[in-house]
Design an enzyme around this catalytic site. Structure first.
Site, PDB file in Angstrom:
ATOM      1  N   HIS A 260     -35.985 -51.629  -6.466  1.00 34.83           N
ATOM      2  CA  HIS A 260     -35.647 -51.052  -5.162  1.00 34.83           C
ATOM      3  C   HIS A 260     -34.940 -52.062  -4.270  1.00 34.83           C
ATOM      4  O   HIS A 260     -35.100 -52.039  -3.054  1.00 34.83           O
ATOM      5  CB  HIS A 260     -36.922 -50.545  -4.475  1.00 34.83           C
ATOM      6  CG  HIS A 260     -37.603 -49.465  -5.235  1.00 34.83           C
ATOM      7  ND1 HIS A 260     -37.265 -48.140  -5.107  1.00 34.83           N
ATOM      8  CD2 HIS A 260     -38.572 -49.509  -6.161  1.00 34.83           C
ATOM      9  CE1 HIS A 260     -38.014 -47.416  -5.912  1.00 34.83           C
ATOM     10  NE2 HIS A 260     -38.815 -48.225  -6.573  1.00 34.83           N
TER      11      HIS A 260
ATOM     12  N   HIS B 121     -31.106 -47.567 -11.051  1.00 33.48           N
ATOM     13  CA  HIS B 121     -32.097 -46.897 -10.206  1.00 33.48           C
ATOM     14  C   HIS B 121     -31.501 -46.641  -8.837  1.00 33.48           C
ATOM     15  O   HIS B 121     -31.247 -47.557  -8.079  1.00 33.48           O
ATOM     16  CB  HIS B 121     -33.346 -47.784 -10.079  1.00 33.48           C
ATOM     17  CG  HIS B 121     -34.474 -47.123  -9.376  1.00 33.48           C
ATOM     18  ND1 HIS B 121     -35.286 -46.216 -10.000  1.00 33.48           N
ATOM     19  CD2 HIS B 121     -34.916 -47.228  -8.108  1.00 33.48           C
ATOM     20  CE1 HIS B 121     -36.196 -45.791  -9.138  1.00 33.48           C
ATOM     21  NE2 HIS B 121     -35.993 -46.396  -7.996  1.00 33.48           N
TER      22      HIS B 121
END
Length: 100
Positions: A36, A58
């Site tokens: 993240h 991601h």
């Protein structure tokens, strides 16, 4: 612990689950990162790692494409990929030989 965790201490040998002892002839490097991370964190990570390949996996597709473009601008020598979901990518790494 896991095999990877045990190998981080760079032992000369390792006992396998079946009792066999294996000689370890590898250098082990540990790298911590987050899936993240924002652009600045990813940029710093690439700078510290000095890698030749980066795969963005991601995030939202448009955002990853924008990050890919910016990373390619900032790191023209790095192969930055942002594959689609379920897209297969392949890398071939040459064997490294170390002479004593």
């Amino acid at each position: 612990g896991t095999l990877a965790y045990k190998l981080r201490s760079e032992p000369d040998t390792f006992e396998m689950s079946d009792g066999r002892r294996m000689n370890i002839r590898a250098g082990i490097k540990f790298v911590s990162f987050s899936a993240h991370s924002d652009y600045n964190q990813t940029h710093d990570f690439i700078t510290r790692l000095e890698t030749q390949n980066v795969v963005l996996v991601h995030g939202e597709e448009t955002q990853m494409a924008q990050m890919q473009v910016k990373l390619r601008e900032d790191f023209p020598h790095v192969n930055v990929r942002a594959p689609s979901n379920c897209e297969t990518i392949r890398y071939h790494f040459p064997a490294v030989t170390q002479l004593k």
